[in-house]
Enzyme design. Structure first.
Site, short mmCIF file in Angstrom:
data_model
loop_
_atom_site.label_atom_id
_atom_site.label_comp_id
_atom_site.label_asym_id
_atom_site.label_seq_id
_atom_site.Cartn_x
_atom_site.Cartn_y
_atom_site.Cartn_z
N GLU A 226 0.85 -1.19 0.00
CA GLU A 226 0.00 0.00 0.00
C GLU A 226 0.89 1.24 0.00
O GLU A 226 0.64 2.20 -0.72
CB GLU A 226 -0.92 -0.01 1.23
CG GLU A 226 -1.89 1.17 1.24
CD GLU A 226 -2.95 1.10 2.35
OE1 GLU A 226 -3.25 0.00 2.84
OE2 GLU A 226 -3.46 2.17 2.73
N ARG A 304 -7.54 2.87 13.11
CA ARG A 304 -8.40 1.69 12.93
C ARG A 304 -8.42 0.83 14.19
O ARG A 304 -9.43 0.18 14.49
CB ARG A 304 -8.00 0.89 11.69
CG ARG A 304 -9.10 -0.08 11.25
CD ARG A 304 -8.83 -0.69 9.87
NE ARG A 304 -9.41 0.08 8.79
CZ ARG A 304 -10.68 0.01 8.39
NH1 ARG A 304 -11.52 -0.83 8.96
NH2 ARG A 304 -11.11 0.77 7.41
N GLU A 706 -10.61 -8.11 4.07
CA GLU A 706 -9.94 -8.16 5.37
C GLU A 706 -10.73 -8.82 6.51
O GLU A 706 -10.15 -9.51 7.34
CB GLU A 706 -9.58 -6.73 5.82
CG GLU A 706 -8.54 -6.08 4.95
CD GLU A 706 -8.42 -4.60 5.26
OE1 GLU A 706 -9.34 -3.84 4.93
OE2 GLU A 706 -7.42 -4.22 5.87
N1 MTE Z 1 -6.15 -11.64 -1.44
C1 MTE Z 1 -5.07 -12.02 -2.17
N2 MTE Z 1 -5.13 -13.17 -2.86
N3 MTE Z 1 -3.94 -11.26 -2.20
C2 MTE Z 1 -3.82 -10.09 -1.49
O1 MTE Z 1 -2.80 -9.43 -1.54
N4 MTE Z 1 -4.94 -8.52 0.06
C3 MTE Z 1 -5.97 -8.38 1.08
C4 MTE Z 1 -7.33 -8.83 0.56
N5 MTE Z 1 -7.21 -10.11 -0.05
C5 MTE Z 1 -4.95 -9.67 -0.71
C6 MTE Z 1 -6.11 -10.49 -0.73
C7 MTE Z 1 -6.11 -7.00 1.57
S1 MTE Z 1 -5.05 -6.48 2.77
C8 MTE Z 1 -7.08 -6.16 1.11
S2 MTE Z 1 -7.27 -4.61 1.74
C9 MTE Z 1 -8.03 -6.58 0.06
O2 MTE Z 1 -7.76 -7.89 -0.42
C10 MTE Z 1 -7.97 -5.57 -1.09
O3 MTE Z 1 -8.76 -5.93 -2.15
P1 MTE Z 1 -10.32 -5.54 -2.25
O4 MTE Z 1 -10.43 -4.15 -1.75
O5 MTE Z 1 -10.59 -5.70 -3.68
O6 MTE Z 1 -11.01 -6.53 -1.38
N1 LUZ Z 2 -5.62 2.12 4.45
C1 LUZ Z 2 -5.95 3.37 4.76
C2 LUZ Z 2 -6.30 1.08 4.94
O1 LUZ Z 2 -5.26 4.29 4.30
N2 LUZ Z 2 -7.02 3.61 5.53
C3 LUZ Z 2 -7.76 2.63 6.06
O2 LUZ Z 2 -8.73 2.88 6.78
C4 LUZ Z 2 -7.40 1.30 5.77
N3 LUZ Z 2 -8.06 0.26 6.29
C5 LUZ Z 2 -7.69 -0.96 6.01
C6 LUZ Z 2 -6.59 -1.17 5.20
N4 LUZ Z 2 -5.91 -0.16 4.66
MO1 MOS Z 3 -5.23 -4.02 2.92
S1 MOS Z 3 -4.17 -3.89 4.69
O1 MOS Z 3 -6.16 -2.62 3.24
O2 MOS Z 3 -4.08 -3.51 1.84
#
Ligand code: MTE
Ligand code: LUZ
Ligand code: MOS
Length: 750
Positions: A226, A304, A706
């Site tokens: 991120e 968070r 998540e």
């Molecule tokens: N699933 C896979 N296969 N790989 C990933 O890196 N990241 C997770 C989740 N699932 C991830 C994953 C995280 S931390 C987040 S925030 C969400 O996917 C982001 O994708 P979305 O917003 O489309 O759910």
């Molecule tokens: N990133 C962010 C995040 O910038 N703000 C959020 O609230 C958050 N929550 C989950 C994962 N990434």
């Molecule tokens: Mo997920 S920790 O919001 O990339």
């Protein structure tokens, strides 16, 4: 409905950063990083290294035309160390050579002298010395004193959760290709292309429009990309900009483990009070967050934690405080759950400890205090469409919590060498970036003359299947098969000013933008169809690739419609912009309504402990999860299973260790144990809670990335309960992870 990438993944044809065909003359970068955790740099000499044949140039902060700064929330992190270093692994220079091999040889020839400075690796000491990343924050509801007066039982305790390595299969990397007039095309393995673009432009002192960031997909991010994908991208861009040559970097696993931050370790000190009827009357908790050497995303992660301090429960009197502390380790960063799991572990520990001391089953206290419709969260938001009780009841109906507990008791009375433990884990996770301004997204949709469709959004595909979901949205709006639709790379030139794909909101935000753009196009196409049929627009529908007129199928197919629209000079491209409605937050009062909705669920975990060897298995995890109205149950169940196992890893296997000098001891997969098929639960059942979904979720399908990580918390308490069944004198601590070694020691601890 499968993940549309599954075939190319299986055949090894999917393209990740390191698979991008290299431009002739590409050079390779390698980071020279600090071997000490806190020191002044007295002398840096790369003369010998630079004389090596095939070595092109070694870049340091002195080569940066713009700002030597990569801090996204707080400007406290240099791209390259200047006079001081603050953690082992901090970048000091980028070695650029004709081959990676040469760069590695050159690294050994760099001479550096330090004057070592005192260092802090323990966040508690950092707190005593007031080494804060940002000032502490507190959320308050009700009145603690009143809560104390109403409590029959008052329990004090503390808990601890450890760090966690993301271990994305694809390590960090970036590839910068210079174009004419000082423009750069930048391929990056990032969840946040705009953040990469913005920081790179500041480092180079060029406007953002000169940096085009392009992302095909990531081999996993989990939050680790991120923010922390940015430095590598900025470094290769700097080299490409100055040398006018393509430059690439792809971190070795060892370098990645050492140089990047991890999940934040937290400690918590709590006091919880309950009345006779087991209602929680108050909860007071103080967290210490280990931020590492600079802010990175720590302030947002701290926030968070505050938002999730009371987990799935309604507690009328609450006070939650987090201290974000600076230590001499790599800056810790986003990781699935983003501080939420750390907050929730503490309340679950407090509930378990209260249950132990009062002498009731924890699930009695849990159930008694679940959030109900209309309850107020400590930050002022009112729980709406609360599914805490319904998902618990549904789990109980399907998986008989009471019966499972009785069976475990029976088993334990008959067995000495093996003991079973059961735990129930209710979850509640807020969906939206807690920073309200980040909750928006855009999409760009082209319909080509032949009826095929190309879609660009701000969403990053990292294995979670967001591209499949984007196709589903367009396919549903147009009523055309998925085969007609292509999801393009995520590219800052096509879709600008994106928020990172994070906070589980990628599918919601970008999906809504796709929905808006495609719905606009559909309106225009219906207009064309009505003209073709000499009718009016309300009589027109598009169903399964055909125009229907007055509810009757015509013989006009999608392709014909598109061709006609094109010849009529109708605009066949559209953009969509979506900003989540209704959310707001007032930081000065620490009150508001920051989440679009919450995701709920309940899991039942059974652990089996081998009391001779001290090892354990997770026998089963039975889950009822609130998917809303899932748009793709196969993908969504995959997310639940993956997150569950990642959560189990965090709490029962994975142990990040630094020594006193700030050196990462768990710096390889031989010393850092991640879950594999043998440590996965023997049985995982995932059932969907019957629900109508949420109107602001994409196609009513709730965010799923998540929240299910939280089910992993059950593994900790299930194993702990099994230990109690063997060792009645055992007074549990609430320190995670519960590794096999700790289980062994706890079984025989008096
Ligand atoms: N699933 C896979 N296969 N790989 C990933 O890196 N990241 C997770 C989740 N699932 C991830 C994953 C995280 S931390 C987040 S925030 C969400 O996917 C982001 O994708 P979305 O917003 O489309 O759910
Ligand atoms: N990133 C962010 C995040 O910038 N703000 C959020 O609230 C958050 N929550 C989950 C994962 N990434
Ligand atoms: Mo997920 S920790 O919001 O990339």
């Amino acid at each position: 409905m499968k993940n549309t990438d599954s075939k190319s993944h299986l055949r090894g044809e999917s393209i990740y950063l390191d698979d991008i065909a290299e431009v002739q003359g590409t050079l390779y970068g390698l980071v020279f990083d600090s071997p000490v955790a806190h020191a002044r740099i007295l002398n840096f000499n790369c003369k010998k290294a630079e004389n090596l044949s095939g070595l092109i140039k070694i870049f340091t902060f002195t080569d940066i035309p713009g700002e030597n700064q990569i801090g996204a929330i707080i400007k406290d992190e240099p791209l390259f160390a200047e006079n001081e270093v603050h953690f082992i692994g901090q970048a000091i220079a980028l070695i650029v050579a004709e081959s990676e091999r040469t760069a590695r040889d050159a690294k050994k020839l760099i001479e550096i002298e330090f004057e070592e400075l005192p260092l802090i690796t323990d966040p508690k000491i950092a707190k005593e010395k007031e080494q804060f990343i940002v000032p502490p924050r507190t959320f308050r509801l009700g009145n603690i004193q009143k809560g104390k007066e109403q409590s029959k039982y008052i329990i004090k305790g503390n808990s601890e959760t450890g760090g966690q390595e993301h271990l994305y299969l694809e390590t960090q990397g970036a590839y910068a290709v210079p174009k004419e007039n000082g423009n750069i095309t930048l391929y990056s393995s990032t969840q946040g292309p705009t953040s990469v673009q913005k920081i790179t432009s500041q480092v180079l002192d060029v406007p953002m429009n000169k940096i085009e960031v392009d992302v095909n997909r990531l081999g996993g991010g989990f939050g680790g990309k991120e923010d922390q994908a940015t430095p590598w991208a900025a470094m290769v861009s700097l080299a490409a900009f100055i040398l006018n040559k393509p430059v690439k970097i792809s971190l070795s696993r060892h370098d990645d483990l050492r140089m990047t931050g991890k999940r934040h370790p937290y400690t918590a000190e709590y006091t919880i009070g309950l009345s006779e009827d087991l209602k929680i009357q108050f909860y007071e908790v103080e967290f210490i967050q280990d931020g590492g050497a600079s802010a990175d995303l720590s302030p947002a992660i701290m926030e968070r934690t505050l938002f999730h301090g009371t987990g799935s429960y309604f507690i009328p009197n609450t006070e939650i405080t987090v201290y974000s502390c600076k230590t001499n380790t790599p800056p810790n960063t986003a990781f699935r759950g983003f501080g939420g799991p750390q907050g929730i572990f503490a309340i679950e520990a407090a509930v378990q400890q209260a249950a132990d001391e009062i002498g009731v089953a924890a699930h009695k206290i849990q159930y008694t205090n679940l959030l109900k419709e209309g309850d107020e969260f400590p930050y002022g938001q009112i729980a709406k469409q609360a599914e805490a009780i319904s998902s618990w009841k549904s789990a109980d109906d399907l998986f008989s919590i009471g019966k499972q507990c009785k069976e475990a008791e029976q088993f334990n009375s008959e067995n000495k060498n093996f003991k079973k433990g059961i735990s129930v884990t209710p979850i509640c996770f807020g969906i939206s970036f807690t920073n309200t301004v980040m909750n928006h997204a855009r999409a760009l949709v082209h319909i080509y003359q032949d009826g095929s469709v190309g879609i660009s959004t701000g969403a990053i595909e990292m294995g979670q299947g967001v591209n499949t979901k984007m196709k589903q949205v367009a396919s549903q709006v147009f009523s055309i098969p998925l085969e007609r639709i292509k999801i393009e790379t995520t590219n800052t030139t096509r879709v600008a000013n994106t928020s990172p794909t994070a906070a589980s909101s990628g599918a919601d935000l970008n999906g809504k933008a796709v929905e808006i753009a495609t719905t606009d196009l559909l309106g225009r196409l219906k207009q064309t169809a009505s003209e073709m049929l000499n009718s009016s627009i309300e009589h027109i529908q598009l169903i399964d690739e055909y125009i229907h007129h007055k509810n009757k199928k015509t013989d006009i197919k999608w392709n014909k419609l598109i061709e006609t629209a094109f010849l009529n000079r109708v605009k066949l491209s559209e953009k969509g912009h979506y900003a989540s409605p209704e959310i707001w937050y007032d930081k000065s009062k620490e009150k508001g309504s920051p989440f679009t909705y919450h995701v709920y669920g309940t899991s039942v975990t059974t652990a089996l402990v081998d009391t001779i060897r001290g090892t354990f298995d997770i026998e089963s995890v039975d889950i009822v999860h609130d998917f809303g109205k899932s748009m793709n149950l196969l993908l969504d169940k995959g997310q639940v299973e993956g997150a569950l196992i990642q959560g189990i890893g965090w709490l029962s296997l994975e142990e990040i260790r630094y020594d006193k000098s700030g050196r990462l001891l768990s710096n390889a997969l031989s010393t850092y144990k991640v879950p594999d098929i043998n440590s996965a639960p023997k049985s995982v059942r995932v059932e969907a809670l019957e629900s109508s979904g949420h109107k602001h979720a994409i196609l009513k399908s709730k965010a799923v990335g998540e929240p299910p990580f939280l089910y992993g918390i059950g593994s900790y308490f299930a194993v702990q309960n099994a230990i109690k069944a063997f060792n009645p004198g055992f007074k549990p601590d609430f320190i995670a992870p519960m590794t096999h070694e700790k289980v062994f020691m706890n079984l025989y601890k008096k």
